[in-house]
Scaffold this motif. Structure first.
Motif, PDB file in Angstrom:
ATOM      1  N   LYS A   1      -6.570   1.662  -5.368  1.00 20.18           N
ATOM      2  CA  LYS A   1      -6.961   2.922  -4.737  1.00 20.18           C
ATOM      3  C   LYS A   1      -6.602   2.889  -3.254  1.00 20.18           C
ATOM      4  O   LYS A   1      -6.834   1.906  -2.569  1.00 20.18           O
ATOM      5  N   GLY A   2      -6.014   3.971  -2.776  1.00 22.43           N
ATOM      6  CA  GLY A   2      -5.579   4.039  -1.385  1.00 22.43           C
ATOM      7  C   GLY A   2      -4.078   3.854  -1.225  1.00 22.43           C
ATOM      8  O   GLY A   2      -3.521   4.125  -0.153  1.00 22.43           O
ATOM      9  N   THR A   3      -3.412   3.421  -2.313  1.00 21.65           N
ATOM     10  CA  THR A   3      -1.958   3.260  -2.273  1.00 21.65           C
ATOM     11  C   THR A   3      -1.288   4.623  -2.182  1.00 21.65           C
ATOM     12  O   THR A   3      -1.753   5.603  -2.774  1.00 21.65           O
ATOM     13  N   GLU A   4      -0.189   4.701  -1.456  1.00 22.66           N
ATOM     14  CA  GLU A   4       0.588   5.931  -1.358  1.00 22.66           C
ATOM     15  C   GLU A   4       1.906   5.753  -2.112  1.00 22.66           C
ATOM     16  O   GLU A   4       2.532   4.697  -2.053  1.00 22.66           O
ATOM     17  N   VAL A   5       2.316   6.800  -2.811  1.00 24.17           N
ATOM     18  CA  VAL A   5       3.554   6.778  -3.579  1.00 24.17           C
ATOM     19  C   VAL A   5       4.438   7.924  -3.101  1.00 24.17           C
ATOM     20  O   VAL A   5       4.027   9.084  -3.121  1.00 24.17           O
TER      21      VAL A   5
ATOM     22  N   ASP B   1       0.804  -1.218   0.000  1.00 19.61           N
ATOM     23  CA  ASP B   1       0.000   0.000   0.000  1.00 19.61           C
ATOM     24  C   ASP B   1       0.845   1.279   0.000  1.00 19.61           C
ATOM     25  O   ASP B   1       0.323   2.382   0.056  1.00 19.61           O
ATOM     26  N   ARG B   2       2.178   1.126  -0.060  1.00 15.26           N
ATOM     27  CA  ARG B   2       3.054   2.306  -0.208  1.00 15.26           C
ATOM     28  C   ARG B   2       4.309   1.893  -0.963  1.00 15.26           C
ATOM     29  O   ARG B   2       4.940   0.906  -0.626  1.00 15.26           O
ATOM     30  N   ILE B   3       4.648   2.637  -2.010  1.00  9.34           N
ATOM     31  CA  ILE B   3       5.855   2.347  -2.772  1.00  9.34           C
ATOM     32  C   ILE B   3       6.715   3.609  -2.858  1.00  9.34           C
ATOM     33  O   ILE B   3       6.229   4.728  -2.635  1.00  9.34           O
ATOM     34  N   PHE B   4       7.986   3.407  -3.187  1.00  9.14           N
ATOM     35  CA  PHE B   4       8.942   4.507  -3.196  1.00  9.14           C
ATOM     36  C   PHE B   4       9.627   4.614  -4.558  1.00  9.14           C
ATOM     37  O   PHE B   4       9.974   3.612  -5.171  1.00  9.14           O
ATOM     38  N   TYR B   5       9.800   5.861  -4.989  1.00  7.40           N
ATOM     39  CA  TYR B   5      10.535   6.127  -6.213  1.00  7.40           C
ATOM     40  C   TYR B   5      11.707   7.039  -5.878  1.00  7.40           C
ATOM     41  O   TYR B   5      11.522   8.119  -5.321  1.00  7.40           O
ATOM     42  N   LEU B   6      12.921   6.589  -6.217  1.00 14.18           N
ATOM     43  CA  LEU B   6      14.114   7.389  -5.999  1.00 14.18           C
ATOM     44  C   LEU B   6      14.480   8.049  -7.327  1.00 14.18           C
ATOM     45  O   LEU B   6      14.774   7.358  -8.313  1.00 14.18           O
ATOM     46  N   SER B   7      14.456   9.370  -7.338  1.00 15.98           N
ATOM     47  CA  SER B   7      14.729  10.126  -8.554  1.00 15.98           C
ATOM     48  C   SER B   7      15.947  11.024  -8.342  1.00 15.98           C
ATOM     49  O   SER B   7      16.574  10.977  -7.283  1.00 15.98           O
TER      50      SER B   7
ATOM     51  N   ILE C   1      17.600  11.366   3.187  1.00 18.82           N
ATOM     52  CA  ILE C   1      16.185  11.547   2.870  1.00 18.82           C
ATOM     53  C   ILE C   1      15.576  10.209   2.469  1.00 18.82           C
ATOM     54  O   ILE C   1      14.439   9.880   2.836  1.00 18.82           O
ATOM     55  N   VAL C   2      16.349   9.410   1.739  1.00 18.11           N
ATOM     56  CA  VAL C   2      15.900   8.061   1.359  1.00 18.11           C
ATOM     57  C   VAL C   2      15.699   7.217   2.610  1.00 18.11           C
ATOM     58  O   VAL C   2      14.689   6.515   2.749  1.00 18.11           O
ATOM     59  N   ARG C   3      16.638   7.285   3.529  1.00 16.59           N
ATOM     60  CA  ARG C   3      16.559   6.493   4.763  1.00 16.59           C
ATOM     61  C   ARG C   3      15.309   6.833   5.566  1.00 16.59           C
ATOM     62  O   ARG C   3      14.572   5.939   5.995  1.00 16.59           O
ATOM     63  N   SER C   4      15.043   8.123   5.747  1.00 18.75           N
ATOM     64  CA  SER C   4      13.870   8.517   6.536  1.00 18.75           C
ATOM     65  C   SER C   4      12.575   8.109   5.852  1.00 18.75           C
ATOM     66  O   SER C   4      11.601   7.749   6.509  1.00 18.75           O
ATOM     67  N   ALA C   5      12.564   8.127   4.531  1.00 21.26           N
ATOM     68  CA  ALA C   5      11.362   7.720   3.797  1.00 21.26           C
ATOM     69  C   ALA C   5      11.120   6.222   3.943  1.00 21.26           C
ATOM     70  O   ALA C   5      10.002   5.785   4.261  1.00 21.26           O
ATOM     71  N   LEU C   6      12.165   5.424   3.744  1.00 19.87           N
ATOM     72  CA  LEU C   6      12.016   3.969   3.818  1.00 19.87           C
ATOM     73  C   LEU C   6      11.646   3.496   5.211  1.00 19.87           C
ATOM     74  O   LEU C   6      10.928   2.505   5.382  1.00 19.87           O
ATOM     75  N   LEU C   7      12.126   4.211   6.213  1.00 22.04           N
ATOM     76  CA  LEU C   7      11.823   3.837   7.591  1.00 22.04           C
ATOM     77  C   LEU C   7      10.493   4.397   8.068  1.00 22.04           C
ATOM     78  O   LEU C   7      10.089   4.183   9.207  1.00 22.04           O
ATOM     79  N   GLY C   8       9.811   5.112   7.190  1.00 21.87           N
ATOM     80  CA  GLY C   8       8.487   5.614   7.523  1.00 21.87           C
ATOM     81  C   GLY C   8       8.472   6.873   8.352  1.00 21.87           C
ATOM     82  O   GLY C   8       7.427   7.287   8.870  1.00 21.87           O
ATOM     83  N   THR C   9       9.636   7.522   8.493  1.00 21.97           N
ATOM     84  CA  THR C   9       9.694   8.748   9.290  1.00 21.97           C
ATOM     85  C   THR C   9       8.964   9.884   8.601  1.00 21.97           C
ATOM     86  O   THR C   9       8.101  10.541   9.179  1.00 21.97           O
ATOM     87  N   ARG C  10       9.333  10.123   7.333  1.00 18.65           N
ATOM     88  CA  ARG C  10       8.697  11.205   6.589  1.00 18.65           C
ATOM     89  C   ARG C  10       9.054  11.104   5.115  1.00 18.65           C
ATOM     90  O   ARG C  10      10.169  10.736   4.767  1.00 18.65           O
ATOM     91  N   CYS C  11       8.095  11.422   4.250  1.00 17.06           N
ATOM     92  CA  CYS C  11       8.350  11.473   2.818  1.00 17.06           C
ATOM     93  C   CYS C  11       8.756  12.904   2.477  1.00 17.06           C
ATOM     94  O   CYS C  11       7.907  13.767   2.256  1.00 17.06           O
ATOM     95  N   LYS C  12      10.056  13.166   2.470  1.00 16.25           N
ATOM     96  CA  LYS C  12      10.564  14.516   2.210  1.00 16.25           C
ATOM     97  C   LYS C  12      10.737  14.724   0.700  1.00 16.25           C
ATOM     98  O   LYS C  12      11.835  14.939   0.207  1.00 16.25           O
ATOM     99  N   GLY C  13       9.632  14.629   0.011  1.00 13.71           N
ATOM    100  CA  GLY C  13       9.618  14.808  -1.440  1.00 13.71           C
ATOM    101  C   GLY C  13       8.184  15.077  -1.841  1.00 13.71           C
ATOM    102  O   GLY C  13       7.570  16.016  -1.342  1.00 13.71           O
ATOM    103  N   THR C  14       7.637  14.231  -2.698  1.00 10.98           N
ATOM    104  CA  THR C  14       6.228  14.321  -3.075  1.00 10.98           C
ATOM    105  C   THR C  14       5.496  13.044  -2.674  1.00 10.98           C
ATOM    106  O   THR C  14       5.912  11.942  -3.043  1.00 10.98           O
ATOM    107  N   LEU C  15       4.427  13.200  -1.909  1.00 11.49           N
ATOM    108  CA  LEU C  15       3.598  12.070  -1.492  1.00 11.49           C
ATOM    109  C   LEU C  15       2.311  12.109  -2.310  1.00 11.49           C
ATOM    110  O   LEU C  15       1.568  13.086  -2.261  1.00 11.49           O
ATOM    111  N   ILE C  16       2.078  11.048  -3.086  1.00 10.79           N
ATOM    112  CA  ILE C  16       0.908  10.969  -3.952  1.00 10.79           C
ATOM    113  C   ILE C  16      -0.082   9.954  -3.391  1.00 10.79           C
ATOM    114  O   ILE C  16       0.280   8.814  -3.103  1.00 10.79           O
ATOM    115  N   HIS C  17      -1.340  10.365  -3.277  1.00 11.93           N
ATOM    116  CA  HIS C  17      -2.402   9.464  -2.839  1.00 11.93           C
ATOM    117  C   HIS C  17      -3.163   8.976  -4.067  1.00 11.93           C
ATOM    118  O   HIS C  17      -3.740   9.782  -4.806  1.00 11.93           O
ATOM    119  N   VAL C  18      -3.098   7.676  -4.314  1.00  9.24           N
ATOM    120  CA  VAL C  18      -3.768   7.112  -5.495  1.00  9.24           C
ATOM    121  C   VAL C  18      -5.279   7.019  -5.248  1.00  9.24           C
ATOM    122  O   VAL C  18      -5.697   6.599  -4.177  1.00  9.24           O
TER     123      VAL C  18
END
Length: 251
Positions: free
Chosen positions: A220-224, A163-169, A234-251
């Motif tokens: 529907k309901g997945t977070e990206v 229900d949540r996936i990550f994209y590293l850009s 920033i990648v570490r904090s995102a993967l560990l669920g601390t915070r998405c310091k980029g763009t969080l998209i709600h599908v």
């Protein structure tokens, strides 16, 4: 608690798309350190973009032959397999040894859609075996078809019930028309109200716009979460669920 983490590592992160067949080994090492730590309590499903490797060989074949034929599939496969092996080799320094899932052996394209059998990937992840796949060329009924890392990421997320996936850009997130990062938005709003440009360097799969459009297949309901892969913390904090310091998209 063991979680399954699906993350796509964009080609612009591990390579310079303006320089064919380049590899940013320092960045890969730094990300591998983070993946290694995260993998101690989580199971990783990683996907590589084509970077300056996959996109470069496809561009060369298109310039030489005008279009992609099925006999080009193994040529592209070898380039991507070599890239995957190189990156996995670098990951081993951080005690991370993912099982490589080869799309050209599990996917094909026919009647205007692709089909993949990722049962091996699913069974491996269920047994807490980390996996790594990549964008690849596959056989089709109209010549070689390029199955992007974005498509594979979405397919794995669906198959694994994530229900949540990550994209590293290589950027801090999706930008609005003024150049500011959109911190949080719905997929519907993004597609209908924001002009999304492509990517820099060689890109034969459509860049950021195609990436966002591929998300429509998600449940529907997945977070990206899209973050800058060139900023490991920033990648570490995102993967560990601390915070998405980029763009969080709600599908």
């Amino acid at each position: 608690m063991n979680k399954i983490i699906v993350a796509k590592i964009g080609g612009s992160v591990f390579s310079d798309k303006s320089k064919p067949y380049s590899l940013r080994e320092t960045i890969i090492h730094r990300l591998s350190e983070i993946f290694g730590k995260v993998s101690k309590e989580n199971t990783l499903a990683l996907v590589l973009g084509g970077g300056s490797h996959g996109h470069a060989i496809v561009q060369e074949l298109l310039e030489k032959h005008g279009k992609l034929e099925n006999w080009h599939v193994p040529i592209i496969n070898r380039v991507m397999e070599k890239l995957a092996m190189k990156i996995v080799g670098l990951m081993e320094y951080n005690d991370l040894r993912p099982l490589i899932i080869h799309p050209h052996s599990t996917c094909f394209f026919a009647k205007n859609s692709y089909q993949c059998n990722f049962e091996v990937a699913v069974q491996a992840v269920k047994r807490k075996i980390h996996i790594l796949s990549y964008g690849d060329a596959i056989v089709s009924d109209r010549g070689a078809y390029i199955l992007s890392g974005d498509d594979i990421t979405v397919e794995l997320a669906l198959k694994l019930g994530i229900d949540r996936i990550f994209y590293l850009s290589n950027v801090d997130g999706i930008m609005d028309q003024t150049g500011r990062v959109i911190k949080e938005t719905s997929l519907n709003y993004l597609l209908n109200n924001i002009t999304i440009t492509g990517s820099s360097g060689i890109d034969v799969t459509g860049g950021m716009r195609k990436k966002v459009e591929s998300l429509t297949k998600l449940t529907k309901g997945t977070e990206v979460c899209i973050v800058n892969g060139l900023k490991p913390e920033i990648v570490r904090s995102a993967l560990l669920g601390t915070r998405c310091k980029g763009t969080l998209i709600h599908v």
